[in-house]
Design a protein around this motif. Structure first.
Motif, PDB file in Angstrom:
ATOM      1  N   VAL A  45      12.277   0.514   3.178  1.00 36.87           N
ATOM      2  CA  VAL A  45      11.355  -0.629   3.266  1.00 36.87           C
ATOM      3  C   VAL A  45       9.913  -0.152   3.384  1.00 36.87           C
ATOM      4  O   VAL A  45       8.989  -0.755   2.803  1.00 36.87           O
ATOM      5  CB  VAL A  45      11.730  -1.527   4.470  1.00 36.87           C
ATOM      6  N   LEU A  46       9.695   0.939   4.145  1.00 38.57           N
ATOM      7  CA  LEU A  46       8.341   1.483   4.277  1.00 38.57           C
ATOM      8  C   LEU A  46       7.774   1.893   2.922  1.00 38.57           C
ATOM      9  O   LEU A  46       6.604   1.620   2.608  1.00 38.57           O
ATOM     10  CB  LEU A  46       8.349   2.684   5.228  1.00 38.57           C
ATOM     11  N   ILE A  47       8.600   2.550   2.115  1.00 32.53           N
ATOM     12  CA  ILE A  47       8.142   2.978   0.774  1.00 32.53           C
ATOM     13  C   ILE A  47       7.850   1.769  -0.093  1.00 32.53           C
ATOM     14  O   ILE A  47       6.804   1.688  -0.760  1.00 32.53           O
ATOM     15  CB  ILE A  47       9.203   3.892   0.128  1.00 32.53           C
ATOM     16  N   LYS A  48       8.767   0.796  -0.070  1.00 34.75           N
ATOM     17  CA  LYS A  48       8.574  -0.410  -0.877  1.00 34.75           C
ATOM     18  C   LYS A  48       7.338  -1.188  -0.414  1.00 34.75           C
ATOM     19  O   LYS A  48       6.565  -1.705  -1.229  1.00 34.75           O
ATOM     20  CB  LYS A  48       9.825  -1.296  -0.763  1.00 34.75           C
ATOM     21  N   GLY A  49       7.149  -1.259   0.899  1.00 37.79           N
ATOM     22  CA  GLY A  49       6.054  -2.074   1.438  1.00 37.79           C
ATOM     23  C   GLY A  49       4.691  -1.428   1.346  1.00 37.79           C
ATOM     24  O   GLY A  49       3.728  -2.070   0.918  1.00 37.79           O
ATOM     25  N   TYR A  50       4.607  -0.138   1.751  1.00 33.97           N
ATOM     26  CA  TYR A  50       3.293   0.494   1.874  1.00 33.97           C
ATOM     27  C   TYR A  50       2.953   1.441   0.723  1.00 33.97           C
ATOM     28  O   TYR A  50       1.774   1.685   0.470  1.00 33.97           O
ATOM     29  CB  TYR A  50       3.200   1.240   3.205  1.00 33.97           C
ATOM     30  N   ALA A  54       4.214  -3.771  -1.681  1.00 38.32           N
ATOM     31  CA  ALA A  54       4.748  -5.104  -1.410  1.00 38.32           C
ATOM     32  C   ALA A  54       4.123  -5.743  -0.161  1.00 38.32           C
ATOM     33  O   ALA A  54       4.060  -6.965  -0.051  1.00 38.32           O
ATOM     34  CB  ALA A  54       6.270  -5.029  -1.253  1.00 38.32           C
ATOM     35  N   PHE A  55       3.655  -4.921   0.786  1.00 38.44           N
ATOM     36  CA  PHE A  55       3.105  -5.444   2.046  1.00 38.44           C
ATOM     37  C   PHE A  55       1.576  -5.512   2.055  1.00 38.44           C
ATOM     38  O   PHE A  55       0.994  -5.949   3.046  1.00 38.44           O
ATOM     39  CB  PHE A  55       3.542  -4.567   3.234  1.00 38.44           C
ATOM     40  N   TRP A  56       0.929  -5.050   0.997  1.00 33.67           N
ATOM     41  CA  TRP A  56      -0.523  -4.871   1.095  1.00 33.67           C
ATOM     42  C   TRP A  56      -1.259  -6.181   1.338  1.00 33.67           C
ATOM     43  O   TRP A  56      -2.251  -6.216   2.072  1.00 33.67           O
ATOM     44  CB  TRP A  56      -1.067  -4.183  -0.160  1.00 33.67           C
ATOM     45  N   LEU A 208       5.457 -11.649   8.447  1.00 32.55           N
ATOM     46  CA  LEU A 208       6.590 -10.870   7.908  1.00 32.55           C
ATOM     47  C   LEU A 208       7.663 -10.661   8.972  1.00 32.55           C
ATOM     48  O   LEU A 208       8.861 -10.775   8.694  1.00 32.55           O
ATOM     49  CB  LEU A 208       6.088  -9.502   7.421  1.00 32.55           C
ATOM     50  N   ILE A 209       7.225 -10.341  10.191  1.00 33.07           N
ATOM     51  CA  ILE A 209       8.191 -10.125  11.272  1.00 33.07           C
ATOM     52  C   ILE A 209       8.967 -11.405  11.554  1.00 33.07           C
ATOM     53  O   ILE A 209      10.192 -11.381  11.753  1.00 33.07           O
ATOM     54  CB  ILE A 209       7.456  -9.641  12.547  1.00 33.07           C
ATOM     55  N   GLN A 210       8.265 -12.538  11.541  1.00 33.14           N
ATOM     56  CA  GLN A 210       8.936 -13.807  11.825  1.00 33.14           C
ATOM     57  C   GLN A 210       9.960 -14.150  10.738  1.00 33.14           C
ATOM     58  O   GLN A 210      11.076 -14.595  11.036  1.00 33.14           O
ATOM     59  CB  GLN A 210       7.889 -14.917  11.927  1.00 33.14           C
ATOM     60  N   ALA A 219      15.229  -3.928   9.380  1.00 26.05           N
ATOM     61  CA  ALA A 219      14.495  -2.853   8.695  1.00 26.05           C
ATOM     62  C   ALA A 219      13.066  -3.307   8.377  1.00 26.05           C
ATOM     63  O   ALA A 219      12.101  -2.558   8.584  1.00 26.05           O
ATOM     64  CB  ALA A 219      15.236  -2.453   7.424  1.00 26.05           C
ATOM     65  N   THR A 220      12.909  -4.554   7.886  1.00 26.42           N
ATOM     66  CA  THR A 220      11.566  -5.080   7.595  1.00 26.42           C
ATOM     67  C   THR A 220      10.779  -5.283   8.880  1.00 26.42           C
ATOM     68  O   THR A 220       9.567  -5.028   8.928  1.00 26.42           O
ATOM     69  CB  THR A 220      11.681  -6.413   6.827  1.00 26.42           C
ATOM     70  N   MET A 221      11.452  -5.731   9.934  1.00 26.73           N
ATOM     71  CA  MET A 221      10.761  -5.892  11.222  1.00 26.73           C
ATOM     72  C   MET A 221      10.237  -4.544  11.710  1.00 26.73           C
ATOM     73  O   MET A 221       9.084  -4.443  12.152  1.00 26.73           O
ATOM     74  CB  MET A 221      11.725  -6.493  12.256  1.00 26.73           C
ATOM     75  N   PHE A 222      11.060  -3.498  11.638  1.00 28.98           N
ATOM     76  CA  PHE A 222      10.616  -2.167  12.077  1.00 28.98           C
ATOM     77  C   PHE A 222       9.464  -1.669  11.209  1.00 28.98           C
ATOM     78  O   PHE A 222       8.481  -1.104  11.714  1.00 28.98           O
ATOM     79  CB  PHE A 222      11.789  -1.176  12.012  1.00 28.98           C
ATOM     80  N   ALA A 223       9.566  -1.883   9.892  1.00 31.29           N
ATOM     81  CA  ALA A 223       8.503  -1.413   8.986  1.00 31.29           C
ATOM     82  C   ALA A 223       7.184  -2.133   9.284  1.00 31.29           C
ATOM     83  O   ALA A 223       6.111  -1.517   9.258  1.00 31.29           O
ATOM     84  CB  ALA A 223       8.921  -1.657   7.536  1.00 31.29           C
ATOM     85  N   SER A 224       7.259  -3.434   9.585  1.00 35.26           N
ATOM     86  CA  SER A 224       6.047  -4.181   9.936  1.00 35.26           C
ATOM     87  C   SER A 224       5.461  -3.686  11.254  1.00 35.26           C
ATOM     88  O   SER A 224       4.237  -3.543  11.392  1.00 35.26           O
ATOM     89  CB  SER A 224       6.365  -5.679  10.038  1.00 35.26           C
ATOM     90  N   LEU A 225       6.341  -3.425  12.221  1.00 34.07           N
ATOM     91  CA  LEU A 225       5.863  -2.917  13.512  1.00 34.07           C
ATOM     92  C   LEU A 225       5.214  -1.543  13.360  1.00 34.07           C
ATOM     93  O   LEU A 225       4.189  -1.255  14.004  1.00 34.07           O
ATOM     94  CB  LEU A 225       7.036  -2.835  14.498  1.00 34.07           C
ATOM     95  N   PHE A 226       5.793  -0.689  12.509  1.00 32.23           N
ATOM     96  CA  PHE A 226       5.188   0.623  12.270  1.00 32.23           C
ATOM     97  C   PHE A 226       3.801   0.468  11.638  1.00 32.23           C
ATOM     98  O   PHE A 226       2.875   1.244  11.928  1.00 32.23           O
ATOM     99  CB  PHE A 226       6.086   1.470  11.366  1.00 32.23           C
ATOM    100  N   GLY A 227       3.665  -0.529  10.761  1.00 29.51           N
ATOM    101  CA  GLY A 227       2.350  -0.781  10.161  1.00 29.51           C
ATOM    102  C   GLY A 227       1.334  -1.185  11.214  1.00 29.51           C
ATOM    103  O   GLY A 227       0.192  -0.701  11.220  1.00 29.51           O
ATOM    104  N   LEU A 228       1.735  -2.073  12.138  1.00 26.64           N
ATOM    105  CA  LEU A 228       0.837  -2.482  13.222  1.00 26.64           C
ATOM    106  C   LEU A 228       0.481  -1.290  14.111  1.00 26.64           C
ATOM    107  O   LEU A 228      -0.677  -1.140  14.532  1.00 26.64           O
ATOM    108  CB  LEU A 228       1.506  -3.582  14.060  1.00 26.64           C
TER     109      LEU A 228
END
Length: 260
Positions: A45-50, A54-56, A208-210, A219-228
């Motif tokens: 998810v981290l690779i896909k998002g950042y 996908a998360f930008w 995203l977390i919600q 997995a998406t929740m963890f990836a969002s938290l790592f971004g924060l």
């Protein structure tokens, strides 16, 4: 091993141990994915998002609200803190209401802010500004009031005006405390942005977390938290770097803070 090397190596050792423990829990002990996702799933998810982007847009929304609210809240905290530190009359008029505002849980204020400022960016910016204001405000007051009396008296003996003494003695003396407040405000600003996105938003890492919570997508929740966490670390390090450059005489007391 010198201090700078230790500052890099020691956290990396802790990170390696934590990741190893994470692998052990998910692979060896077979902790279910809906409780703790596997590191490989979070990495995907981290690779896909950042990396793939996908998360930008969500990162941009959270960053925009955080930066604007941070600037507004910290700016207001410095100005009002300086006014209050210099004027007992202003303190009597304003201070009780500032403390009352700070005593209100910001989560409870969020619905009111949405009614006043709408569902867009404005309500998140105001929420961030509110949570950033108080630590900077208090640190500015404490810093200015702890100016050594000997320095003030010396400047007055040379016929220094009140404004000159304030600008060149009291403000410079307070810079260490002000930067400590700014550092605290970095962390609080992210909390304010995420709370605003939880209450009403269609974009941002909090949103995203919600959404991930409703889909039990840890997995998406963890990836969002790592971004924060990454935004918080970068912001804190930037403030510390500016602190070191601007208040170069304050190295001994750099880590002292006056928090909420």
């Amino acid at each position: 091993m010198n201090g700078r090397t230790q500052a890099v190596v020691f956290p990396l050792i802790t990170l390696t141990v934590l990741i190893g423990l994470w692998f052990f829990l998910t692979v060896a002990l077979q902790v279910p994915n809906y409780i703790l996702p596997r590191p490989s799933a979070v990495l995907e998810v981290l690779i896909k998002g950042y990396v793939q982007g996908a998360f930008w847009k969500d990162v941009g929304a959270t960053l925009s609200a955080t930066l604007m609210g941070y600037a507004m809240g910290c700016g207001a905290g410095i100005v009002l803190g300086a006014l209050l530190a210099e004027s007992k009359t202003f303190e009597r008029f304003v201070y009780p209401f500032v403390v009352a505002l700070q005593s209100m849980p910001k989560v409870a204020l969020a619905p009111v802010l949405i009614v006043w400022f709408g569902f867009g960016m404005s309500s998140k910016v105001v929420m961030v500004a509110l949570v950033c204001f108080f630590p900077v405000f208090i640190n500015t007051i404490v810093g200015i009031r702890q100016t050594p009396a000997a320095l003030v008296n010396m400047m007055k003996s040379f016929s220094g005006s009140r404004f000159h003494v304030f600008l060149h003695v009291k403000v410079k003396s307070a810079l260490g405390h002000i930067f400590a407040g700014l550092q605290i405000a970095v962390v609080l600003s992210l909390i304010g942005a995420v709370v605003g996105e939880f209450v009403a938003s269609s974009r941002g890492l909090g949103y995203l977390i919600q959404v991930a919570q409703s889909n039990v997508d840890l997995a998406t929740m963890f990836a969002s938290l790592f971004g924060l966490a990454a935004i918080g670390i970068v912001g804190t390090q930037l403030i510390r770097l500016v602190h070191a450059r601007v208040v170069f005489w304050d190295r001994a007391d750099r880590h002292s803070t006056v928090s909420e």
